[in-house]
Design an enzyme around this catalytic site. Sequence first.
Site, mmCIF file in Angstrom:
data_model
loop_
_atom_site.group_PDB
_atom_site.id
_atom_site.type_symbol
_atom_site.label_atom_id
_atom_site.label_comp_id
_atom_site.label_asym_id
_atom_site.label_seq_id
_atom_site.Cartn_x
_atom_site.Cartn_y
_atom_site.Cartn_z
ATOM 1 N N SER A 1 24.850 -12.613 7.887
ATOM 2 C CA SER A 1 24.655 -13.357 9.138
ATOM 3 C C SER A 1 24.221 -14.768 8.771
ATOM 4 O O SER A 1 23.688 -14.997 7.671
ATOM 5 C CB SER A 1 23.551 -12.683 9.967
ATOM 6 O OG SER A 1 23.272 -13.437 11.125
ATOM 7 N N TYR B 1 14.904 -8.478 10.354
ATOM 8 C CA TYR B 1 16.368 -8.607 10.353
ATOM 9 C C TYR B 1 16.817 -9.705 9.388
ATOM 10 O O TYR B 1 17.720 -9.506 8.568
ATOM 11 C CB TYR B 1 16.840 -8.913 11.779
ATOM 12 C CG TYR B 1 18.340 -9.076 11.933
ATOM 13 C CD1 TYR B 1 19.175 -7.960 11.943
ATOM 14 C CD2 TYR B 1 18.918 -10.338 12.090
ATOM 15 C CE1 TYR B 1 20.551 -8.107 12.097
ATOM 16 C CE2 TYR B 1 20.288 -10.487 12.252
ATOM 17 C CZ TYR B 1 21.097 -9.357 12.257
ATOM 18 O OH TYR B 1 22.470 -9.505 12.404
HETATM 19 P P1 NAD Z 1 26.347 -3.387 17.473
HETATM 20 O O1 NAD Z 1 24.957 -2.906 17.680
HETATM 21 O O2 NAD Z 1 27.084 -3.875 18.646
HETATM 22 O O3 NAD Z 1 27.186 -2.264 16.692
HETATM 23 C C1 NAD Z 1 26.672 -1.742 15.492
HETATM 24 C C2 NAD Z 1 27.318 -0.407 15.184
HETATM 25 O O4 NAD Z 1 26.687 0.101 13.998
HETATM 26 C C3 NAD Z 1 27.112 0.636 16.291
HETATM 27 O O5 NAD Z 1 28.319 1.309 16.546
HETATM 28 C C4 NAD Z 1 26.056 1.556 15.712
HETATM 29 O O6 NAD Z 1 26.134 2.897 16.167
HETATM 30 C C5 NAD Z 1 26.378 1.461 14.221
HETATM 31 N N1 NAD Z 1 25.244 1.886 13.395
HETATM 32 C C6 NAD Z 1 23.934 1.592 13.564
HETATM 33 N N2 NAD Z 1 23.194 2.222 12.638
HETATM 34 C C7 NAD Z 1 24.054 2.913 11.854
HETATM 35 C C8 NAD Z 1 23.899 3.758 10.737
HETATM 36 N N3 NAD Z 1 22.681 4.050 10.238
HETATM 37 N N4 NAD Z 1 25.005 4.293 10.166
HETATM 38 C C9 NAD Z 1 26.222 4.028 10.680
HETATM 39 N N5 NAD Z 1 26.445 3.252 11.751
HETATM 40 C C10 NAD Z 1 25.366 2.706 12.330
HETATM 41 O O7 NAD Z 1 26.243 -4.556 16.400
HETATM 42 P P2 NAD Z 1 27.253 -5.761 16.086
HETATM 43 O O8 NAD Z 1 26.801 -6.950 16.802
HETATM 44 O O9 NAD Z 1 28.648 -5.294 16.238
HETATM 45 O O10 NAD Z 1 26.893 -5.996 14.562
HETATM 46 C C11 NAD Z 1 27.686 -5.498 13.493
HETATM 47 C C12 NAD Z 1 27.288 -6.238 12.226
HETATM 48 O O11 NAD Z 1 27.463 -7.633 12.427
HETATM 49 C C13 NAD Z 1 25.815 -6.028 11.862
HETATM 50 O O12 NAD Z 1 25.687 -5.881 10.461
HETATM 51 C C14 NAD Z 1 25.159 -7.312 12.331
HETATM 52 O O13 NAD Z 1 23.991 -7.609 11.592
HETATM 53 C C15 NAD Z 1 26.267 -8.309 12.075
HETATM 54 N N6 NAD Z 1 26.101 -9.534 12.871
HETATM 55 C C16 NAD Z 1 26.207 -9.489 14.231
HETATM 56 C C17 NAD Z 1 26.051 -10.680 14.945
HETATM 57 C C18 NAD Z 1 26.203 -10.732 16.451
HETATM 58 O O14 NAD Z 1 25.910 -11.779 17.051
HETATM 59 N N7 NAD Z 1 26.642 -9.686 17.124
HETATM 60 C C19 NAD Z 1 25.757 -11.873 14.284
HETATM 61 C C20 NAD Z 1 25.633 -11.855 12.894
HETATM 62 C C21 NAD Z 1 25.814 -10.669 12.197
#
Ligand code: NAD
Length: 262
Positions: free
Chosen positions: A140, A154
């Site tokens: 991120s 985080y």
């Molecule tokens: P989200 O919460 O919308 O989806 C995350 C998914 O991961 C969910 O389906 C959840 O069930 C699954 N998950 C959680 N814990 C788990 C585990 N122990 N084992 C397997 N699956 C698991 O999140 P997102 O926004 O889609 O984020 C996905 C990735 O992108 C993350 O690593 C997050 O840090 C990164 N990210 C997101 C953003 C953003 O703005 N959305 C920004 C930077 C980075």
Amino acid sequence: MKKLENKVVVVTGAAMGNGFGIAKVMGKYGAKLVLTDIAPLDDAVNELKKLGYEAMGIHMDVSNSYEVKNGIEKVIEKYGRIDTLVNNAGIIRLGSLLETSDEIRDFHFNVNINGVWNVTKAVMPYMQKERYGRIVNLSSVTGFMVVDKGECAYATTKAAIMGFTRAVAREAAEYNITCNAILPGYILTPMAEQIANESNPSNPDSVIDGIASAVPLGRLGTIEEVGEVAAFLGSDESSYITGTPIVIDGGSTLPETVSVGV
Ligand code: NAD
């Protein structure tokens, strides 16, 4: 030929959000998709099949190395190899350093750091055997470049992913395996909606509007835009890129001040 034709791709945390977007875009480019998550995967897998893509779901908690090993073995039983791994699963709970309990700290470390470690370690022997692999980690801009209040746990984990990415890239290079990280700014996913709810439970929409107004491109990113970056890093086309952070943030990390300018 499509750029991921016949590639076997594993995406963690693919039931929703970025993971689902990544799977969808990779399916468009011809990948054989393995979606893994702790959440139910039937809806996501069925949606991808309806689009004509080859997809299967495996329940796999990335923080549980036993479940990970079993899950990856199932993929090998079916396809015999894994070409591309996308370590996407991640969690966030807002809280200052003093508010964050050891349990919540460890929850972040277990899912966001150990999870990436566990899945990469389980997949690595199979990639080494093929002398081919693409590993894409979701870091991120948070932690590595910027941070908002309440993101101590985080941010720590997301910065750690960059160290892991470089270390793996260095070790795996001799096997023709690359390892890179995607650094998104705010992408409209259930996680972003959760952050908005935690920040202002009575008016979460105002938080989303506030994020958008601070982004030079004027909006949050989409899961498909993240998917396109992952598809490139997960394909042969990125063959000479390794150990690198790729930022996708609509320019959100560009502004140096909020007052200077003409
Ligand atoms: P989200 O919460 O919308 O989806 C995350 C998914 O991961 C969910 O389906 C959840 O069930 C699954 N998950 C959680 N814990 C788990 C585990 N122990 N084992 C397997 N699956 C698991 O999140 P997102 O926004 O889609 O984020 C996905 C990735 O992108 C993350 O690593 C997050 O840090 C990164 N990210 C997101 C953003 C953003 O703005 N959305 C920004 C930077 C980075």
